[in-house]
Design a protein around this motif. Structure first.
Motif, PDB file in Angstrom:
ATOM      1  N   TYR A  95     -64.194   5.328  -7.795  1.00  0.00           N
ATOM      2  CA  TYR A  95     -65.092   4.298  -8.289  1.00  0.00           C
ATOM      3  C   TYR A  95     -64.584   3.732  -9.620  1.00  0.00           C
ATOM      4  O   TYR A  95     -64.546   2.518  -9.836  1.00  0.00           O
ATOM      5  CB  TYR A  95     -66.489   4.895  -8.466  1.00  0.00           C
ATOM      6  N   THR A 100     -61.359   1.547  -9.282  1.00  0.00           N
ATOM      7  CA  THR A 100     -61.673   0.206  -8.805  1.00  0.00           C
ATOM      8  C   THR A 100     -62.271  -0.645  -9.925  1.00  0.00           C
ATOM      9  O   THR A 100     -61.842  -1.771 -10.158  1.00  0.00           O
ATOM     10  CB  THR A 100     -62.673   0.305  -7.631  1.00  0.00           C
ATOM     11  N   THR A 122     -56.644  -1.546  -5.015  1.00  0.00           N
ATOM     12  CA  THR A 122     -58.053  -1.226  -4.776  1.00  0.00           C
ATOM     13  C   THR A 122     -58.382  -1.315  -3.288  1.00  0.00           C
ATOM     14  O   THR A 122     -59.195  -0.549  -2.789  1.00  0.00           O
ATOM     15  CB  THR A 122     -58.987  -2.157  -5.572  1.00  0.00           C
ATOM     16  N   TYR A 181     -59.849   1.604  -1.118  1.00  0.00           N
ATOM     17  CA  TYR A 181     -61.093   1.390  -0.373  1.00  0.00           C
ATOM     18  C   TYR A 181     -60.926   1.742   1.097  1.00  0.00           C
ATOM     19  O   TYR A 181     -61.796   2.367   1.699  1.00  0.00           O
ATOM     20  CB  TYR A 181     -61.551  -0.060  -0.514  1.00  0.00           C
ATOM     21  N   GLU A 200     -65.727   5.923   2.058  1.00  0.00           N
ATOM     22  CA  GLU A 200     -66.936   6.751   1.969  1.00  0.00           C
ATOM     23  C   GLU A 200     -67.237   7.126   0.524  1.00  0.00           C
ATOM     24  O   GLU A 200     -68.368   7.027   0.060  1.00  0.00           O
ATOM     25  CB  GLU A 200     -66.753   8.040   2.785  1.00  0.00           C
ATOM     26  N   PHE A 252     -66.176   5.611  -2.129  1.00  0.00           N
ATOM     27  CA  PHE A 252     -66.529   4.420  -2.895  1.00  0.00           C
ATOM     28  C   PHE A 252     -68.011   4.100  -2.680  1.00  0.00           C
ATOM     29  O   PHE A 252     -68.746   3.848  -3.639  1.00  0.00           O
ATOM     30  CB  PHE A 252     -65.661   3.233  -2.469  1.00  0.00           C
ATOM     31  N   ALA A 253     -68.445   4.161  -1.423  1.00  0.00           N
ATOM     32  CA  ALA A 253     -69.848   3.866  -1.123  1.00  0.00           C
ATOM     33  C   ALA A 253     -70.753   4.856  -1.838  1.00  0.00           C
ATOM     34  O   ALA A 253     -71.808   4.489  -2.366  1.00  0.00           O
ATOM     35  CB  ALA A 253     -70.080   3.921   0.381  1.00  0.00           C
ATOM     36  N   VAL A 306     -70.949   3.865  -5.414  1.00  0.00           N
ATOM     37  CA  VAL A 306     -71.783   2.677  -5.540  1.00  0.00           C
ATOM     38  C   VAL A 306     -73.258   3.055  -5.457  1.00  0.00           C
ATOM     39  O   VAL A 306     -74.075   2.644  -6.280  1.00  0.00           O
ATOM     40  CB  VAL A 306     -71.422   1.676  -4.424  1.00  0.00           C
ATOM     41  N   ALA A 307     -73.587   3.889  -4.478  1.00  0.00           N
ATOM     42  CA  ALA A 307     -74.998   4.240  -4.266  1.00  0.00           C
ATOM     43  C   ALA A 307     -75.488   5.179  -5.363  1.00  0.00           C
ATOM     44  O   ALA A 307     -76.582   5.026  -5.882  1.00  0.00           O
ATOM     45  CB  ALA A 307     -75.176   4.888  -2.907  1.00  0.00           C
ATOM     46  N   ALA A 315     -74.390   1.203 -10.283  1.00  0.00           N
ATOM     47  CA  ALA A 315     -73.801   0.066 -10.982  1.00  0.00           C
ATOM     48  C   ALA A 315     -72.361  -0.110 -10.534  1.00  0.00           C
ATOM     49  O   ALA A 315     -71.773   0.830 -10.053  1.00  0.00           O
ATOM     50  CB  ALA A 315     -73.827   0.263 -12.478  1.00  0.00           C
TER      51      ALA A 315
END
Lengths: 381, 364, 291
Positions: free
Chosen positions: C218, C221, C271, C275, C280, C282-283, C286-287, C291
């Motif tokens: 994360y 990226t 990136t 990704y 997974e 990365f998601a 994100v979650a 932010a």
């Protein structure tokens, strides 16, 4: 091996300005090699008490001594105790061997070989020698439980502290582990404090049990003492399943008057009650004689409300006022083969030698069942 | 009820008369409390002396406390953050109170709120309803439009994506990965992609419109002031709706399947079920996604910078851009800092209530 | 009866997949048109639709080569500051989260709120002080004795700055993970005699590996993609990072869309690869980070 003394220990928490007393002036002496069960409802301070012994919580006041040494200011790892947690608290990324060796590696100077020997020995004792190279995630709940015990044993502590260690097991396995745990404790002869909320577990496992409520110690005694001679109403209600029946009562000369019935008091009763006016009358369900044929000042006609068959026995819930929509009931246990149905009218007797009387204000027992009657219990005190 | 035990004081520590005195008011219901006489208490005093030797001093205790032992873990990094975030914001505020401009060094001698006065006076200068408006007005207005329209649009699209992906589909992971993909790209990259997409002559958007016979709808998307901001928000929704999807998916997965089945048994249609049973339960997801999307919107600088440089024109100017232009373009440092503070307060207005509620719920 | 339900269901399913596929087309179309354009000659992308693949006569690799030449230095510079900033912010975030989650003392919540609020700060509100700070703390003269660092003063400033602004989010990610750990396991470790540092090293760290993957991916990226800090903190053109190089490529190659698209892909490649291989994680970042 050592005796453990809790000397007037108090633990208060600060909850945003409010002081919460979790353990209130508790004193218990636990003999060397004794198996003491700390029991009470949730939130009664039993786990906190255990955690202060382990050193996970500091005490606010008092003293904890193990083998004569004051340990309450020692760091947890220097106290020579080992704890078994309800969740087992195993390190998921380490093998069983790693889990058991961790404490020895971190807190002793033992060589790798010595550690390995001790781990193997403890694993054999717990019957998990063939699981040593597995990780906790690959083990069943029962096996994890054994590893958790093994991890405590390998430390060779002066006291075992167990916090509801069997609570996560299913009923059958729990019964089996109960006996096994007692056997191991007896073999090792290590002083053990065992915390549980389950009064059955307390009754069956402990050499003595200590009952806590609201941070205060209610009674310490053998299981049978606590059962037959409860120190107060709380203990009387907590120990025993189904609970003791209680009725608020007023003393009127030689008679106890409750809302439901009047009870003739003997001289022994009156001596114990003394000048008290407000008391609580108590009788255990198994002491209620159902279908009594003698009529004296201790027999009453009642109506059966609900019958709960348990197989070996029936719990019969009965009421004095069956007119009421939701009647106050009391419970009797009768043999499983006896036939009683809801709605039946029966005569019950509260035998004078089996009744308990408590002070209504303080809840303390003023009269416990007598144990020296003909049908009395053969109890070695 | 409470009894206190004798505590032997360490030499040098101030004597507390009361604690010397052993107060015993044993009573209560404890059945196992040994009776102790005076002799007993002497013995205990002796035992206490040995215990004293082991007792750590107060300083030692403090050093042993979890607070002190945890310091090396969190303090250095927290100081770094404190310096770079809170130190910098404080400094920025101080600069905004000065008159610093140009290439000389700032002087911190006279402080006033002049820059803020200028800003807010300019916002209202042309009259709030009629024109002509100042750049301050446009930047503030566009910032709000972006904040609201982009956030709502991204939430709606994200929710739709989440519901579709949650319909027990095959290759769910692949679909999810594709919808979230734009978020892994830099604003610089996506801005270049969308500049090409919006190209009026050969861009994908107009080409597609012509292809499906809607040639009359083709526009000069990113040069026509009428469509500029819309075009930017459309691209931003493309980039960030995947984020809203991820948050909503987590929310949907937390709803027990029983409820879908119960709604089905109750005879609710699919649309009714989502509208009346499922979506109302996604409030927490909506809140947290909305907060984060608004913060993205406030940070949309990079995207606009690549598309338009520092002068996107009144129809697409935002505070973040204007702040950069004032400070680093024409060296109006103090004024730029004041705009930055306005932006900061806007962000605070979004996040402070959110963090407060999270904190109160103990969800931090 | 059952048949009609089945066919209705079937139709619903077809509609569902059609909608999903249309959305895939929408989400991938900018990338598709970009990649097609990047392989076309100038006449190729002016005369054909952007989503049509190049014909043999309009096909060329030239744009990629030219774009790469323009971006090469930027790519190297970006890697030079992104990797240390990523590793540092993840490591520090893990340490902070441990210090604020798995030890008990008052005031943790306060420190935590301050940290978490840092995630949401608009960078604009710190830009002027940051540029002042890094002109006062002049890395180039501080490290005058060590050329490799002195020559890359802008990258050092970027690495430190991104580390500082990355700590809040990584802290939040690790904290969520550490909160889910069994408290009694950590107590058991304490009773076993492990110090706070030992517990971190022997228990927490090995159990954090999946979370490190999330935090590193994360952060990589985020930091790689940033332009704003670089615009403000990098003075020396030799220190330009890839997002800056791409911006100037776009500014100077007006109308050369094939070159711009190739450049955008080259910039996005690290990136994108991350990704594709770690979507997974990365998601999850994100979650979890919000932010």
């Amino acid at each position: 091996m050592a005796e453990l003394t809790l000397d007037h220990i108090t633990k208060t928490f600060d909850d945003g300005g409010d002081e919460i007393v979790a353990v209130d002036d508790v004193s218990i002496d636990i003999a060397d090699g004794e198996f003491l069960v700390l029991v009470g409802p949730s939130g009664c301070g039993k786990s906190t008490t255990l955690r202060t012994i382990a050193g996970l919580e500091s005490i606010t006041d008092g003293e904890i001594r193990l083998g004569g040494d004051v340990i309450n200011d020692k760091r947890p790892q220097d106290r020579n105790t080992a704890m078994v947690f309800q969740s087992y608290a195993l390190y998921p990324h380490m093998t069983v061997r790693g889990n058991m060796a961790f404490g020895l590696e971190e807190s002793t100077q033992l060589s790798d070989d010595e550690i390995d020997d001790r781990v193997t020995e403890a694993a054999e004792m717990m019957g998990i020698a063939d699981l040593l190279d597995r990780k906790p995630g690959e083990l069943s709940g029962g096996q994890q439980q054994r590893v958790a015990l093994g991890r405590a044993i390998v430390r060779n502590p002066e006291a075992f502290l167990m916090d509801e260690p069997l609570a996560n097991l299913d009923a059958k396995l729990r019964a089996q582990m109960r006996t096994e745990l007692q056997r191991i404790q007896e073999d090792l002869g290590v002083t053990t404090i065992y915390v549980t909320h389950d009064q059955t577990e307390a009754m069956t496992m402990g050499d003595r049990i200590a009952i806590l409520d609201d941070g205060e110690l209610q009674q310490v005694g053998t299981p049978l003492e606590c059962y037959h001679e409860p120190a107060n109403l709380f203990v009387a209600g907590f120990i025993g399943e189904p609970s003791m029946n209680t009725f608020e009562a007023r003393v009127d000369g030689a008679t106890l008057v409750t809302d439901d019935f009047e009870y003739d008091l003997s001289q022994r009763h009156r001596d114990a009650i003394g000048a008290r006016e407000d008391v609580v009358f108590g009788i255990r369900p198994e002491d209620v004689e159902v279908g009594a044929d003698t009529a004296d000042g201790h027999t009453y006609a009642v109506t059966v409300d609900v019958v709960e068959p348990k197989g070996d026995e029936n719990y019969v819930h009965m009421t004095f006022d069956d007119d009421h929509e939701t009647p106050d009931t009391f419970t009797a246990t009768i043999g499983g083969l006896r036939q009683v149905d809801a709605g039946d009218s029966v005569v019950v007797r509260f035998p004078p030698e089996a009744i308990h009387v408590f002070d209504a204000g303080s809840g303390e027992a003023v009269l416990n069942r007598s144990l020296d009657t003909a049908e009395g219990v053969d109890l070695v005190l | 009820m409470r009894s206190r035990i004798l505590r032997v004081l360490r030499p040098g520590e101030q004597a507390d008369a009361e604690s010397e005195q052993q107060v015993r008011t044993d009573g209560g219901t404890s059945a196992d409390r040994p009776q102790r006489g005076a002799a007993d208490s002497d013995a205990r005093a002796d035992g206490g002396v040995t215990a004293t030797a082991d007792q750590p001093s107060r300083a030692r205790r403090w050093l042993d406390s979890e607070f002190v032992k945890s310091l090396p873990f969190w303090l250095p990094a927290t100081l770094l953050v404190g310096l770079f975030v809170y130190g910098a914001i404080g400094w920025n505020f101080v600069i905004s109170l000065t008159d610093w401009t140009g290439l000389r060094q700032p002087t911190y001698d006279s402080f006033d709120f002049e820059m803020y006065e200028v800003f807010f006076r300019n916002v209202g200068k042309g009259g709030l309803l009629s024109g002509p408006h100042t750049q301050e007005y446009w930047a503030l207005r566009n910032t709000f439009v972006l904040l609201v329209v982009f956030t709502v649009a991204a939430l709606v699209v994200g929710l739709l994506l989440a519901i579709l992906v949650d319909r027990d589909i095959r290759y769910e992971n692949t679909f999810r990965t594709i919808y979230l993909l734009p978020m892994s790209l830099s604003f610089v990259v996506t801005a270049i992609f969308w500049a090409w997409m919006y190209n009026p002559d050969t861009g994908m958007i107009n080409e597609t419109l012509r292809l499906v016979g809607l040639g009359s709808l083709t526009q000069q998307w990113i040069s026509d002031p009428q469509f500029k901001l819309f075009a930017v928000m459309f691209a931003l929704v493309w980039q960030f709706s995947g984020y809203a999807m991820v948050v909503y998916l987590a929310g949907l997965r937390a709803i027990p399947t029983d409820q879908y089945e119960a709604a089905k048994v109750d005879g609710a249609s699919l649309v009714k079920m989502y509208w009346r049973v499922i979506i109302p339960q996604l409030r927490a997801s909506t809140t947290s996604a909305a907060v984060v999307l608004m913060v993205f919107a406030l940070k949309a600088f990079d995207f606009l910078f690549v598309l338009f440089g520092t002068r996107p024109g009144p129809s697409a100017d935002i505070l973040a851009m204007m702040m950069y232009r004032e400070s680093f373009g024409i060296t109006n440092w103090a004024y730029g800092s004041a705009i930055a503070m306005v932006l900061f307060v806007l962000a605070l207005g979004v996040i402070a209530p959110y963090l407060y509620v999270q904190f109160k719920r103990g969800e931090l | 009866m059952a048949d009609t339900t089945d066919s209705r269901l079937g139709l619903n399913r077809i509609g569902l997949y059609a909608a999903l596929a249309l959305l895939v087309a929408f989400y991938l179309s900018p990338l598709e048109s970009a990649i097609m354009t990047a392989f076309k000659t100038q006449t190729g992308f002016f005369e054909t639709s952007p989503f049509v693949p190049p014909t043999p006569s309009t096909f060329t690799f030239d744009a990629w080569g030219q774009a790469f030449d323009r971006l090469e230095q930027g790519l190297v510079n970006s890697l030079l500051f992104t990797i240390p900033a990523t590793v540092l912010s993840a490591t520090l975030g893990s340490l902070v989260a441990y210090g604020l989650t798995n030890t008990k003392w008052r005031g943790q919540a306060f420190v935590l709120v301050l940290l978490v609020a840092g995630i949401f700060i608009p960078y604009q509100s710190v830009l002027v002080p940051l540029s002042r700070f890094w002109s006062i703390v002049d890395v180039a003269s501080l490290f005058a004795w060590f050329e490799p660092v002195a020559d890359r003063s802008g990258l050092v400033a970027l690495a430190v700055t991104h580390t500082a602004y990355g700590i809040p989010i990584t802290t939040l990610l690790f904290r969520a993970h550490y909160q889910s750990l069994d408290d009694s396991m950590l107590e058991a470790a304490r009773l076993d005699g492990a110090s706070i540092a030992k517990i971190y090293a022997r228990i927490i760290l090995p159990l954090s590996i999946p979370m490190f993957a999330v935090a590193l991916i994360y952060q990589f990226t985020n930091i790689w993609n940033d332009l704003l800090f670089a615009l403000v903190l990098v003075q020396n053109p030799a220190n330009d990072v890839v997002t800056m190089s791409l911006t100037s490529l776009q500014g100077s190659m007006v109308g050369q869309y094939n070159l711009q698209m190739a450049g955008a892909f080259i910039t996005a490649l690290p990136t994108l690869l991350v990704y594709i291989f770690f979507g997974e994680q990365f998601a999850e970042g994100v979650a979890g980070g919000g932010a």
